[in-house]
Design an enzyme around this catalytic site. Structure first.
Site, PDB file in Angstrom:
ATOM      1  N   GLU A   3      27.846  13.193  13.787  1.00 42.54           N
ATOM      2  CA  GLU A   3      26.544  12.560  14.017  1.00 42.54           C
ATOM      3  C   GLU A   3      26.629  11.355  14.952  1.00 42.54           C
ATOM      4  O   GLU A   3      25.705  11.093  15.729  1.00 42.54           O
ATOM      5  CB  GLU A   3      25.928  12.131  12.674  1.00 42.54           C
ATOM      6  N   HIS A  63      21.168  15.125   0.915  1.00 45.19           N
ATOM      7  CA  HIS A  63      20.330  16.084   1.630  1.00 45.19           C
ATOM      8  C   HIS A  63      18.847  15.924   1.302  1.00 45.19           C
ATOM      9  O   HIS A  63      18.037  16.725   1.749  1.00 45.19           O
ATOM     10  CB  HIS A  63      20.753  17.520   1.292  1.00 45.19           C
TER      11      HIS A  63
END
Length: 326
Positions: free
Chosen positions: A60, A129
């Site tokens: 990321e 998540h």
């Protein structure tokens, strides 16, 4: 015109921009060959090629840094964070570089990137998540924060975000990715950013929400209507910069306000709206502002997940409390 889901509306918007603007490209983990974990970019690499729809390493930090570099050099990258809990390694590049680029260079460089962030709970996902971390970015000068709540707004707001000359954090409420459909013309018409959308007129109480919680908020308004209570529903849509005038106008009419969001109670973005109402609309309020939110704990795993999220019953109860207070 076929009705489509929110996720299909996002795909449609990205395809439009890829077709009509050669500076637009998509990058992220699994966005190319597999079309993304939620299939938001399904088929786009096959149409536009691997140089326009790039599969990146599982990194990321690199995705964010590469997006900043591309944006400052004339491209318009659409990066995907894959899940809301994966944005944290990106914060350095987004806060220290993307958000400051225009100011740092006195306008010589801009940073027209979009970070797409699948957001929120309700899909039985594991830890990291199901975050609702939008308040992180609303505190950063130079970032625009957007969250649609329907297929039509997802299409129009994503087009506007891609065309914006500055960085946009585009939160996508994944719980409603495929929950319902709307007719969405694929005409390239963007919706305005930085405005709230009044989804339902009312005179007794103002219900303010964004993202997936707009669905429960509208259902709460229906339940209140069945008891003779008229609720106005506002979809904030762009959290930063906030269109506070629309909220204040509604509260000036109803005298009461309930703010609904999935994020934890403490320092959630609803606190900012409540503070502004206290500062600027005190004499319009007939009752204290209510907040219906997630709790000050990590969102639980799926057995308790829906008990964490704001429910129709909690919203209705909060609205009734504002009526009893006056």
């Amino acid at each position: 015109m076929a009705a489509i889901t929110l996720i299909e509306a996002l795909t449609q918007a990205m395809a439009w921009e890829l077709k009509h603007d050669p500076s637009v490209l998509i990058l992220g983990e699994d966005v190319g060959v597999n079309g993304g974990v939620f299939r938001a970019t399904a088929g786009l690499q096959q149409i536009f090629g691997p140089e326009r729809v790039l599969d990146t390493p599982l990194d990321e930090t690199t995705i964010a840094g590469l997006s900043v570099g591309l944006a400052t050099q004339g491209m318009r990258p659409i990066a995907e964070a894959q899940f809301d809990g994966f944005v944290y390694p990106m914060l350095d590049h987004l806060i220290c570089h993307a958000a400051r680029m225009r100011n740092r260079t006195r306008g010589r460089l801009t940073c027209p990137l979009v970070l797409r962030v699948p957001w929120g709970g309700g899909i039985r996902a594991p830890e990291h998540h199901s975050e609702a971390n939008e308040a992180l970015f609303t505190n950063v000068p130079g970032l625009r924060v957007v969250m649609p709540s329907s297929p039509q707004r997802a299409y129009g707001l994503l087009l506007a975000a891609i065309r914006d000359p500055d960085p946009v954090i585009f939160y996508e409420p994944k719980r409603i990715y495929r929950q319902y459909k709307e007719e969405v013309p694929d005409d390239g018409e963007a919706l305005p950013l930085d405005v709230c959308y009044v989804l339902r007129d009312g005179s007794d109480v103002t219900l303010v929400s964004w993202g997936a919680q707009v669905k429960e908020t509208l259902e709460a308004a229906e339940a209140l209507a069945a008891e003779g209570i008229s609720a106005e529903v506002i979809d904030v849509a762009t959290l930063k910069p906030l269109d506070f005038d629309s909220i204040a106008e509604s509260v000036g009419k109803t005298g009461r306000c309930v703010i609904v969001h999935e994020a934890p109670y403490t320092a959630g973005f609803g606190a900012e709206i409540a503070a502004r109402l206290a500062e600027q609309s005190m004499y319009d309020l007939l009752a204290p502002v209510e907040r219906v939110t997630g709790y000050d704990t990590h969102i639980p795993l799926f057995r308790l997940e829906m008990k964490y999220l704001p429910s129709v019953a909690r919203i209705v109860a909060a609205a009734k409390r504002t009526l009893q207070a006056s």
